[in-house]
Design a protein around this motif. Sequence first.
Motif, PDB file in Angstrom:
ATOM      1  N   VAL A 257       0.828  -1.211   0.000  1.00 30.94           N
ATOM      2  CA  VAL A 257       0.000   0.000   0.000  1.00 30.94           C
ATOM      3  C   VAL A 257       0.860   1.258   0.000  1.00 30.94           C
ATOM      4  CG1 VAL A 257      -1.622   1.357   1.398  1.00 30.94           C
ATOM      5  CG2 VAL A 257      -2.027  -1.073   1.011  1.00 30.94           C
ATOM      6  N   ALA A 258       1.992   1.204   0.668  1.00 29.36           N
ATOM      7  CA  ALA A 258       2.862   2.382   0.735  1.00 29.36           C
ATOM      8  C   ALA A 258       3.221   2.894  -0.649  1.00 29.36           C
ATOM      9  CB  ALA A 258       4.131   2.052   1.520  1.00 29.36           C
ATOM     10  N   MET A 259       3.300   1.986  -1.624  1.00 31.28           N
ATOM     11  CA  MET A 259       3.751   2.367  -2.964  1.00 31.28           C
ATOM     12  C   MET A 259       2.716   3.194  -3.730  1.00 31.28           C
ATOM     13  SD  MET A 259       6.060  -0.855  -4.239  1.00 31.28           S
ATOM     14  CE  MET A 259       5.155  -2.221  -3.559  1.00 31.28           C
ATOM     15  N   TYR A 260       1.441   3.146  -3.315  1.00 32.69           N
ATOM     16  CA  TYR A 260       0.463   3.956  -4.033  1.00 32.69           C
ATOM     17  C   TYR A 260      -0.417   4.802  -3.117  1.00 32.69           C
ATOM     18  CZ  TYR A 260      -2.992   0.233  -2.992  1.00 32.69           C
ATOM     19  OH  TYR A 260      -3.810  -0.680  -2.379  1.00 32.69           O
ATOM     20  N   LEU A 261      -0.113   4.816  -1.827  1.00 29.43           N
ATOM     21  CA  LEU A 261      -0.952   5.550  -0.884  1.00 29.43           C
ATOM     22  C   LEU A 261      -1.052   7.030  -1.227  1.00 29.43           C
ATOM     23  CD1 LEU A 261      -2.611   5.505   1.738  1.00 29.43           C
ATOM     24  CD2 LEU A 261      -0.492   6.004   2.975  1.00 29.43           C
ATOM     25  N   ALA A 262       0.053   7.633  -1.630  1.00 28.47           N
ATOM     26  CA  ALA A 262       0.032   9.069  -1.925  1.00 28.47           C
ATOM     27  C   ALA A 262      -0.910   9.407  -3.074  1.00 28.47           C
ATOM     28  CB  ALA A 262       1.443   9.554  -2.242  1.00 28.47           C
ATOM     29  N   VAL A 263      -1.120   8.456  -3.974  1.00 28.80           N
ATOM     30  CA  VAL A 263      -2.032   8.683  -5.100  1.00 28.80           C
ATOM     31  C   VAL A 263      -3.481   8.561  -4.663  1.00 28.80           C
ATOM     32  CG1 VAL A 263      -2.767   7.856  -7.370  1.00 28.80           C
ATOM     33  CG2 VAL A 263      -0.331   7.897  -6.788  1.00 28.80           C
ATOM     34  N   VAL A 264      -3.820   7.445  -4.010  1.00 28.73           N
ATOM     35  CA  VAL A 264      -5.234   7.181  -3.737  1.00 28.73           C
ATOM     36  C   VAL A 264      -5.772   7.935  -2.536  1.00 28.73           C
ATOM     37  CG1 VAL A 264      -5.240   4.945  -4.882  1.00 28.73           C
ATOM     38  CG2 VAL A 264      -4.651   5.072  -2.453  1.00 28.73           C
ATOM     39  N   ALA A 265      -4.922   8.261  -1.573  1.00 30.60           N
ATOM     40  CA  ALA A 265      -5.421   8.956  -0.381  1.00 30.60           C
ATOM     41  C   ALA A 265      -6.054  10.289  -0.740  1.00 30.60           C
ATOM     42  CB  ALA A 265      -4.297   9.142   0.626  1.00 30.60           C
ATOM     43  N   ASP A 266      -5.458  10.985  -1.698  1.00 23.65           N
ATOM     44  CA  ASP A 266      -6.002  12.276  -2.115  1.00 23.65           C
ATOM     45  C   ASP A 266      -7.310  12.136  -2.891  1.00 23.65           C
ATOM     46  OD1 ASP A 266      -4.022  13.732  -0.919  1.00 23.65           O
ATOM     47  OD2 ASP A 266      -2.809  13.951  -2.734  1.00 23.65           O
ATOM     48  N   LEU A 267      -7.602  10.939  -3.399  1.00 24.66           N
ATOM     49  CA  LEU A 267      -8.814  10.740  -4.186  1.00 24.66           C
ATOM     50  C   LEU A 267     -10.020  10.383  -3.326  1.00 24.66           C
ATOM     51  CD1 LEU A 267      -7.252   8.588  -7.067  1.00 24.66           C
ATOM     52  CD2 LEU A 267      -7.804  11.028  -7.123  1.00 24.66           C
ATOM     53  N   ASP A 268      -9.788   9.982  -2.091  1.00 21.74           N
ATOM     54  CA  ASP A 268     -10.866   9.540  -1.213  1.00 21.74           C
ATOM     55  C   ASP A 268     -11.302  10.683  -0.305  1.00 21.74           C
ATOM     56  OD1 ASP A 268     -12.474   8.388   0.758  1.00 21.74           O
ATOM     57  OD2 ASP A 268     -11.381   6.501   0.740  1.00 21.74           O
ATOM     58  N   PRO A 269     -12.481  11.263  -0.545  1.00 26.17           N
ATOM     59  CA  PRO A 269     -12.912  12.406   0.272  1.00 26.17           C
ATOM     60  C   PRO A 269     -13.325  12.018   1.679  1.00 26.17           C
ATOM     61  CG  PRO A 269     -14.664  11.776  -1.233  1.00 26.17           C
ATOM     62  CD  PRO A 269     -13.469  10.930  -1.592  1.00 26.17           C
ATOM     63  N   THR A 270     -13.482  10.720   1.946  1.00 26.47           N
ATOM     64  CA  THR A 270     -13.895  10.283   3.275  1.00 26.47           C
ATOM     65  C   THR A 270     -12.708   9.937   4.166  1.00 26.47           C
ATOM     66  OG1 THR A 270     -14.028   7.884   2.847  1.00 26.47           O
ATOM     67  CG2 THR A 270     -15.896   9.237   2.146  1.00 26.47           C
TER      68      THR A 270
ATOM     69  N   LEU B 195       4.702   2.836   8.709  1.00 26.15           N
ATOM     70  CA  LEU B 195       4.044   4.079   9.144  1.00 26.15           C
ATOM     71  C   LEU B 195       2.528   4.024   8.975  1.00 26.15           C
ATOM     72  CD1 LEU B 195       6.448   6.752   7.586  1.00 26.15           C
ATOM     73  CD2 LEU B 195       6.437   5.866   9.930  1.00 26.15           C
ATOM     74  N   ILE B 196       2.033   3.024   8.260  1.00 28.07           N
ATOM     75  CA  ILE B 196       0.606   2.935   7.953  1.00 28.07           C
ATOM     76  C   ILE B 196      -0.097   2.149   9.055  1.00 28.07           C
ATOM     77  CG2 ILE B 196      -1.091   2.096   6.285  1.00 28.07           C
ATOM     78  CD1 ILE B 196       1.078   2.424   4.131  1.00 28.07           C
ATOM     79  N   GLY B 197      -0.978   2.816   9.790  1.00 26.92           N
ATOM     80  CA  GLY B 197      -1.704   2.175  10.882  1.00 26.92           C
ATOM     81  C   GLY B 197      -2.808   1.258  10.391  1.00 26.92           C
ATOM     82  N   ASP B 198      -3.372   0.491  11.315  1.00 26.07           N
ATOM     83  CA  ASP B 198      -4.379  -0.507  10.955  1.00 26.07           C
ATOM     84  C   ASP B 198      -5.595   0.103  10.282  1.00 26.07           C
ATOM     85  OD1 ASP B 198      -2.907  -2.672  11.872  1.00 26.07           O
ATOM     86  OD2 ASP B 198      -3.822  -2.667  13.862  1.00 26.07           O
ATOM     87  N   ASP B 199      -6.127   1.168  10.850  1.00 24.78           N
ATOM     88  CA  ASP B 199      -7.343   1.766  10.290  1.00 24.78           C
ATOM     89  C   ASP B 199      -7.107   2.283   8.878  1.00 24.78           C
ATOM     90  OD1 ASP B 199      -8.659   1.183  12.604  1.00 24.78           O
ATOM     91  OD2 ASP B 199      -8.564   3.214  13.431  1.00 24.78           O
ATOM     92  N   LEU B 200      -5.950   2.900   8.664  1.00 27.20           N
ATOM     93  CA  LEU B 200      -5.630   3.412   7.337  1.00 27.20           C
ATOM     94  C   LEU B 200      -5.401   2.265   6.360  1.00 27.20           C
ATOM     95  CD1 LEU B 200      -5.087   5.919   5.621  1.00 27.20           C
ATOM     96  CD2 LEU B 200      -2.699   5.836   6.373  1.00 27.20           C
TER      97      LEU B 200
END
Length: 354
Positions: A231-244, A270-275
Amino acid sequence: MEIGLGLQSDKRAGDYARLAREAERWGVDVLTVFGDLMYQPPIFPLLEMATATERVRLGTACLNPYSMAPYEIAGQIAALDLASHGRAYLGLARGTWLGAVGLDQPRPLRALEEAVQVVYRLLGGDVDGFEGSVFRLAPGTALRYPVQRPDPPLLLGAWGPKGAALAGRIASEIKVGGSANPAMVRVIRDRLRVGAEAVGRDVDEVGVVLGAVTVVDTDGRAARAKARTEVAMYLAVVADLDPTAEVPAELLDRVKELVDAGQHEAAGRLIGDDLLDLFAFSGTPEQVAAQAQTLIDAGVRRVEFGTPHGLTDARGVELIGSAVLPLLRREPVSVPPASVPAPTDSATASAVAS
């Protein structure tokens, strides 16, 4: 409700057929191959899987009209539909990271909509021509080979309001790639409704597909550790796309910094369980099934479990089939009639369809 598997096109010849047979025996409904930059063209694994299966639907998530002309897209979907005897779907998106190969992406919505028109005109034998602002067909232009169906289902890959509205007007399905977040289902439904109502469609005609990196294993801790790295490899892309999703900017910056430095495991830690649970399916079969069930309860038409599936691809597919699917479908576990040799494990993950 359907269950799909999303595969990266990074395997050896023969691996795709073995995985496809295994998935079909376990009752998987759809096999998708990612159309990601610098991987094998997805038509290669799809044709191999088409000849190895009898029931599953097959398609790419997604092709794009910038790196492949619409007449070539029409040819690829026609070839897959012929090889699979009418089991193909057409997946299209604007594409991601194409700047790395020198491709601009002007007017993406117009390009997508016109590409769809050109593809289906060709598949349907329409020789009247087409004059768009991005693409055109001269009158009399026609395919010179047999076509199985004039109208294989269309899937659009999109997160944003405009892309979803376009899907609401013209698509059979919309895929939100890189998400396992049930809150996104309502967001996408609302965005689909804008386009669907504009053309008099029922929004429920458009199926919502959510898919993401999946790592399932009886060792849940090891599975989730591997998923964090992926997930770390694409988190910066998709996190900005999710308004929730409320992801701290400083966390995204630090994750991206570590990924850029090649420190993927450190970034994942660095990525917690909920994220993690918003952007991947991971853990034991029971944990993965529980995540998928929240999406089903939220109204998705298909849950797509993406690469790498498990600590190895073969073990992941086996556990999805033998342990996850029965929990979702409330069915007893049954052993498929044949065992399948393990293919080479994938070393690289990618789950973003668009």
